[in-house]
Design a protein around this motif. Structure first.
Motif, short mmCIF file in Angstrom:
data_model
loop_
_atom_site.label_atom_id
_atom_site.label_comp_id
_atom_site.label_asym_id
_atom_site.label_seq_id
_atom_site.Cartn_x
_atom_site.Cartn_y
_atom_site.Cartn_z
N ARG A 346 75.04 -63.79 -59.84
CA ARG A 346 73.94 -62.99 -60.29
C ARG A 346 73.95 -63.13 -61.81
O ARG A 346 74.83 -63.76 -62.40
CB ARG A 346 74.51 -61.42 -59.92
CG ARG A 346 74.76 -61.07 -58.65
CD ARG A 346 75.23 -59.65 -58.66
NE ARG A 346 74.39 -58.69 -59.39
CZ ARG A 346 74.31 -57.45 -59.60
NH1 ARG A 346 75.51 -56.85 -58.55
NH2 ARG A 346 73.90 -56.60 -60.27
N ASP A 370 68.13 -60.63 -56.87
CA ASP A 370 67.98 -59.75 -55.73
C ASP A 370 66.42 -59.42 -55.38
O ASP A 370 65.66 -59.30 -56.46
CB ASP A 370 68.72 -58.52 -55.83
CG ASP A 370 70.18 -58.56 -55.92
OD1 ASP A 370 70.57 -59.49 -55.18
OD2 ASP A 370 71.00 -57.71 -56.61
N ARG A 371 66.04 -59.51 -54.36
CA ARG A 371 64.58 -59.01 -54.04
C ARG A 371 64.51 -57.71 -53.90
O ARG A 371 65.31 -56.90 -53.23
CB ARG A 371 64.10 -59.77 -52.69
CG ARG A 371 64.13 -61.39 -52.83
CD ARG A 371 62.86 -61.67 -53.62
NE ARG A 371 63.03 -62.83 -54.64
CZ ARG A 371 63.46 -62.66 -55.62
NH1 ARG A 371 63.73 -61.52 -56.56
NH2 ARG A 371 63.53 -63.61 -56.62
#
Length: 371
Positions: A346, A370-371
């Protein structure tokens, strides 16, 4: 627009995770939501002060892919929703090199460490309102970025974006060095010194060119094992004169046709040069700290052996040509991309990712969003 970013503020210090303000794109620019960005060693050179930039604060990150969310009024050939790979050297389209299709030599290239956009202005501000630069006119260690259309290549939407990010830098740098700079021919021999992001792709490139002997050299045992999976025929854990001797033993005293210096040129260029046959090529793909002003190669030895020493940025070929070519090879199963990704992170863990790179744990770490 509020945007979470990893910001380079001080040499030697971890990148700071901050919220910055990202302005809308200008007439020739696009807003891109970053899907993935590779942890290339070039950005780490900046953090360590080995690749000086003209300003701080700056958002680093240049090996990226994402999705277009907004386009400027003068943008052509790019539309909302397009999947794109970003190129760390823009293609201005106007200079003598771009007019010849040599976008990797674009006259705007020297400006990529300065900080501003291609038009000389800024799109990022910190919480105090100060301008924030974008490394390589990209600044991809962030949720979103604004880049000029000169730095955008549209790709097919079936390619996973975490893998597509790899063809923004490391993959064309290595494969292109073998295919376009050295022009390795079937049956020739190759030495690759340093089997990280660039080097492992030189191994792939040499395999694609039909090299019969591909010697991988690295001091990290795991990388030698990985190199064999990518096409290396031999592995050597040696440095300096010991490396040269080992290569000469494997080539009956002749040396390799092509040597690629993919790590620490001040220390590795001379051994690689001496492991290369008469009339052979030595290609440097690795960045050298800008405080190093010379490398020791005896001029008489260079003259007598008639070897060529050359540099290769972006694999010495236009990324606008290479990126679709490489993705086509991936689609046909001839190019390994998924296998290059050792670890995903991340954005908040970016400094950990670079610690893993420094420890030799990764071929390529990739920050995914992240989507």
């Amino acid at each position: 627009m509020d945007c979470h970013a990893a910001v380079f503020r001080d040499v030697g210090a971890p990148m700071a995770l901050e919220h910055i303000t990202l302005d809308p794109p200008g007439p020739t620019e696009v807003l891109v939501r970053i899907a993935a960005v590779g942890l290339c060693r070039t950005d780490y050179h900046v953090v360590r002060g080995e690749r000086r930039v003209a300003m701080r604060p700056m958002v680093l990150g240049h090996e990226a892919a994402g999705i277009v969310e907004e386009i400027g009024s003068e943008v052509g050939g790019i539309k909302y929703g397009d999947h794109v790979v970003l190129t760390f050297i823009p293609a201005c389209g106007n200079c003598r090199w771009c007019r010849q299709g040599l976008h990797h030599l674009c006259a705007e290239g020297p400006r990529i460490t300065k900080g501003p956009q291609l038009d000389g202005t800024y799109r990022r501000r910190d919480r105090l309102g100060a301008a924030v630069g974008a490394f390589c006119m990209i600044g991809a260690f962030a949720e979103r970025t604004v880049v000029d259309q000169a730095s955008v290549v549209v790709i097919d939407k079936d390619i996973p974006l975490d893998l597509a990010s790899l063809v923004a830098c490391g993959v064309p740098a290595g494969i292109g060095a073998a295919r376009h700079r050295a022009r390795v021919k079937p049956g020739e021999s190759v030495l690759v010194v340093g089997c990280g992001g660039d080097g492992m792709n030189v191994v792939q490139g040499a395999r694609l060119c039909g090299a019969s002997k591909i010697i991988a050299a690295d001091i990290v045992p795991a990388k030698l094992d990985w190199a064999k999976e990518f096409g290396a025929t031999h592995g050597i854990s040696a440095q300096g004169e010991e490396l040269t001797r080992a290569v000469l033993e494997l080539t009956n005293g002749i040396g390799v046709d092509h040597a690629f210096v993919c790590i620490n040129p001040p220390e590795t260029l001379l051994p690689a040069f001496r492991a290369t046959t008469k009339g052979g090529n030595v290609v440097v793909t690795a960045l050298t700290p800008d405080c190093v002003t010379e490398i020791r190669i005896p001029p008489l030895e260079l003259f007598v052996t008639q070897k060529a020493i050359m540099g290769a940025v972006y694999g010495f070929a236009s990324p606008r040509v290479q990126i679709p070519e490489l993705l086509a090879l991936y689609r046909k199963g001839e190019l390994k991309l998924k296998e290059l990704v050792t670890q995903r992170y991340r954005l908040d863990d970016i400094n950990c990712g670079y610690a893993d790179l420094e420890a030799g744990k990764n071929l390529r770490g990739v920050v995914v969003f992240d989507r």
